[in-house]
Design a protein around this motif. Structure first.
Motif, PDB file in Angstrom:
ATOM      1  N   PHE A  73      14.250  -6.286  -7.591  1.00 30.10           N
ATOM      2  CA  PHE A  73      14.415  -5.057  -8.356  1.00 30.10           C
ATOM      3  C   PHE A  73      15.778  -5.030  -9.048  1.00 30.10           C
ATOM      4  O   PHE A  73      16.786  -5.405  -8.466  1.00 30.10           O
ATOM      5  CB  PHE A  73      14.292  -3.840  -7.440  1.00 30.10           C
ATOM      6  N   LYS A  74      15.781  -4.557 -10.280  1.00 32.33           N
ATOM      7  CA  LYS A  74      17.015  -4.405 -11.054  1.00 32.33           C
ATOM      8  C   LYS A  74      17.172  -2.940 -11.451  1.00 32.33           C
ATOM      9  O   LYS A  74      16.262  -2.355 -12.038  1.00 32.33           O
ATOM     10  CB  LYS A  74      16.975  -5.281 -12.309  1.00 32.33           C
ATOM     11  N   ALA A 137      17.193  -0.552  -2.493  1.00 35.58           N
ATOM     12  CA  ALA A 137      16.020  -0.727  -3.341  1.00 35.58           C
ATOM     13  C   ALA A 137      15.740   0.580  -4.077  1.00 35.58           C
ATOM     14  O   ALA A 137      16.176   1.651  -3.641  1.00 35.58           O
ATOM     15  CB  ALA A 137      14.817  -1.127  -2.489  1.00 35.58           C
ATOM     16  N   PRO A 138      14.986   0.531  -5.163  1.00 31.89           N
ATOM     17  CA  PRO A 138      14.726   1.747  -5.947  1.00 31.89           C
ATOM     18  C   PRO A 138      13.496   2.513  -5.493  1.00 31.89           C
ATOM     19  O   PRO A 138      13.080   3.472  -6.149  1.00 31.89           O
ATOM     20  CB  PRO A 138      14.517   1.188  -7.353  1.00 31.89           C
ATOM     21  N   ARG A 491      16.253  -6.718   0.210  1.00 36.05           N
ATOM     22  CA  ARG A 491      15.596  -7.809   0.939  1.00 36.05           C
ATOM     23  C   ARG A 491      14.574  -7.267   1.933  1.00 36.05           C
ATOM     24  O   ARG A 491      13.487  -7.839   2.094  1.00 36.05           O
ATOM     25  CB  ARG A 491      16.635  -8.684   1.645  1.00 36.05           C
ATOM     26  N   THR A 492      14.899  -6.155   2.590  1.00 32.45           N
ATOM     27  CA  THR A 492      13.961  -5.573   3.552  1.00 32.45           C
ATOM     28  C   THR A 492      12.675  -5.139   2.864  1.00 32.45           C
ATOM     29  O   THR A 492      11.570  -5.419   3.349  1.00 32.45           O
ATOM     30  CB  THR A 492      14.616  -4.383   4.266  1.00 32.45           C
ATOM     31  N   LEU A 493      12.802  -4.456   1.724  1.00 34.01           N
ATOM     32  CA  LEU A 493      11.605  -3.994   1.026  1.00 34.01           C
ATOM     33  C   LEU A 493      10.808  -5.159   0.470  1.00 34.01           C
ATOM     34  O   LEU A 493       9.568  -5.190   0.570  1.00 34.01           O
ATOM     35  CB  LEU A 493      11.986  -3.035  -0.095  1.00 34.01           C
ATOM     36  N   GLY A 501       2.206  -5.847   0.811  1.00 36.25           N
ATOM     37  CA  GLY A 501       1.940  -5.325  -0.518  1.00 36.25           C
ATOM     38  C   GLY A 501       2.425  -3.900  -0.673  1.00 36.25           C
ATOM     39  O   GLY A 501       3.083  -3.335   0.198  1.00 36.25           O
ATOM     40  N   LEU A 502       2.071  -3.287  -1.813  1.00 38.38           N
ATOM     41  CA  LEU A 502       2.422  -1.912  -2.116  1.00 38.38           C
ATOM     42  C   LEU A 502       1.145  -1.080  -2.257  1.00 38.38           C
ATOM     43  O   LEU A 502       0.091  -1.605  -2.658  1.00 38.38           O
ATOM     44  CB  LEU A 502       3.211  -1.829  -3.429  1.00 38.38           C
ATOM     45  N   PRO A 503       1.216   0.212  -1.936  1.00 37.52           N
ATOM     46  CA  PRO A 503       0.025   1.048  -2.113  1.00 37.52           C
ATOM     47  C   PRO A 503      -0.376   1.155  -3.577  1.00 37.52           C
ATOM     48  O   PRO A 503       0.457   1.106  -4.470  1.00 37.52           O
ATOM     49  CB  PRO A 503       0.465   2.423  -1.572  1.00 37.52           C
TER      50      PRO A 503
END
Length: 505
Positions: A73-74, A137-138, A491-493, A501-503
């Protein structure tokens, strides 16, 4: 308009193929031809938040993209050493708009009430610099794909990104992929491209040809001889050395922003991916030779046994026209300035979407579409050049001719010089950038101006709403305090996403 032929792969070719094929499924056939012997440059590793919408538009799953492209992520950019090169000289250009932007004159009240030793502008009006400083993380693991707690784009492995897009376009969107050499370009009587002569597949005919052949610009530049408007008199950088740097430990933190560190003859980018960092020195050959640039790069990394950096040479500039007859250039074939603020990949997205949105239904309307496209993207390139130049003209560095020459009035575009005069008395405003779809909003100019210590004194317009501005400053600080403990580190996310994955939205 039935057949679209794209020459060249990489991010430009495959993003163009993906957007058009997804938008016009069943109506057009997209064919992408690329040489098996020409590898993409592969160093465009930073994107804007717009990439989230582009990936969603072509039907990509964010979790798949993050896993396959070694992506992270940026949340913006950090500039180190650009103002004086002394002490704690840094500031942020975050992706989040200032809290209350457009509701009151934040700049005037920040200047008036903060006093000596004021908190930096971005840190005062936005919560995001603190997230970046702490490597947050964002979003959270429960945040759906492409949704955000804090606005974000990506850092990515450009080579893996091209391969990922290729697989998606071919397998999911029906794009025809040919590995072959274009050996000749056949012209129609009216001057259009009639077909491409290929080494193994014979003549390849299309209604519209998209030139994504990189700096070779095989169709627009070489065939049609559309000249490059060189910009080295404004932005001097024309070389880059790029290298991949491993982390010292597998669990090392992943930076939340691109870091740009000023050097005597240019600047060094530092981009954090899950498996490595991408580091490179972009510089002006008129101010710094290759050996000096490599020495500065090695000194920055702190290791002398890194791999030999890859050298990239380019002529900063953009084409006099981007769309000519039935040919349009996207990406490096249309131009390149320098990697500051990651504008190259954003312009690819903008061009691919513009082509798809206005795709001519017949040849008779193509020239109209082409004229509109040329006018729009000439304007966009000019605004990009002005915005990048802004970073240099505000510097107070005196350690090299590179920085002194950038402040020479002869190298400053006339429109930028006029705006700087206006901004001595008021902050950049939306009225300075009136077009729909401006490349950089007024907020971005504010972040750079006041991050670089611009000495103009903005006067509040209309009623003095100092209390309203102070409320927004407190709001930004409160949001930062709430988000810091609630958001995981990058890094954790990313490790969670790799496993689970992501929902979905």
């Amino acid at each position: 308009m039935r057949q679209i032929v794209i020459v060249g792969g990489g991010s430009a070719g495959w993003l163009s193929a993906g957007v058009i094929a997804a938008d016009h499924a069943g109506a057009v056939q997209v064919t992408l031809i690329e040489s098996p012997d020409v590898a993409p440059i592969g160093v465009g590793e930073g994107s804007w938040p717009s990439m989230r919408d582009t990936l969603r538009r072509i039907g990509v799953q964010e979790s798949d993209f993050l896993r396959c492209c070694d992506a992270a992520f940026k949340q913006g950019s950090r500039f180190d050493g650009w103002l004086t090169g002394q002490g704690d000289d840094h500031y942020y250009h975050p992706f989040v708009l200032p809290q209350g932007f457009g509701e009151t004159d934040l700049v005037a009240h920040w200047q008036r009430h903060q006093g000596v030793g004021a908190r930096p502008f971005a840190d005062t009006v936005s919560f995001q610099p603190r997230l970046c400083a702490h490597g947050r993380a964002p979003k959270q693991a429960s945040t759906p794909q492409f949704a955000a707690v804090a606005n974000y784009g990506y850092h990515l492995d450009a080579g893996k990104f091209g391969a990922f897009l290729k697989a998606h376009c071919v397998e999911k969107l029906g794009v025809r992929h040919l590995l072959d050499h274009v050996v000749a370009i056949n012209s129609a009587e009216n001057g259009d491209i009639a077909s491409l002569r290929t080494a193994a597949h014979g003549d390849l005919a299309g209604d519209l040809y998209i030139d994504c052949s990189g700096m070779q610009s095989l169709l627009l530049g070489r065939h049609y001889q559309v000249p490059l408007r060189e910009q080295a008199h404004i932005l001097f950088n024309d070389r880059a050395l790029a290298v991949q740097v491993p982390y010292p430990q597998p669990d090392a933190p992943i930076a939340s922003q691109t870091t740009a560190t000023a050097q005597a003859g240019g600047w060094i980018w530092d981009i954090g991916l899950p498996s490595r960092r991408g580091v490179g020195h972009v510089y002006s050959s008129a101010h710094c030779d290759d050996a000096q640039a490599e020495a500065a790069l090695r000194a920055y990394i702190g290791e002398r046994d890194i791999a030999t950096p890859r050298k990239i040479s380019f002529t900063p500039g953009y084409r006099e026209r981007f769309w000519h007859r039935n040919c349009v250039a996207v990406g490096l074939a249309g131009g390149f300035i320098e990697p500051l603020e990651a504008s190259a990949l954003a312009l690819v997205e903008m061009a691919a979407i513009a082509i798809s949105d206005d795709l001519p239904f017949e040849r008779a309307t193509m020239d109209i579409v082409g004229r509109r496209f040329n006018e729009r993207f000439t304007y966009s390139w000019e605004r990009v050049i002005e915005f990048l130049k802004l970073h240099y003209v505000l510097s107070r560095r005196t350690d090299s001719d590179f920085w002194r020459d950038h402040r020479d009035s002869a190298s400053i575009p006339e429109r930028l010089a006029e705006l700087l005069q206006l901004w001595r008395h008021r902050a950049p405003a939306r009225s300075d950038f009136p077009r729909t779809g401006e490349v950089f909003p007024a907020a971005s100019y504010q972040y750079i101006l006041y991050g670089m210590g611009f000495d103009g004194q903005a006067r509040a317009r209309g009623a003095d709403h100092a209390g309203v501005a102070e409320q927004y400053f407190r709001e930004a600080a409160t949001l930062a305090e709430r988000m810091l403990p609630a958001l995981p580190d990058n890094r954790t996310l990313l490790a969670h996403i790799a496993r689970h994955g992501l929902p979905s939205i």
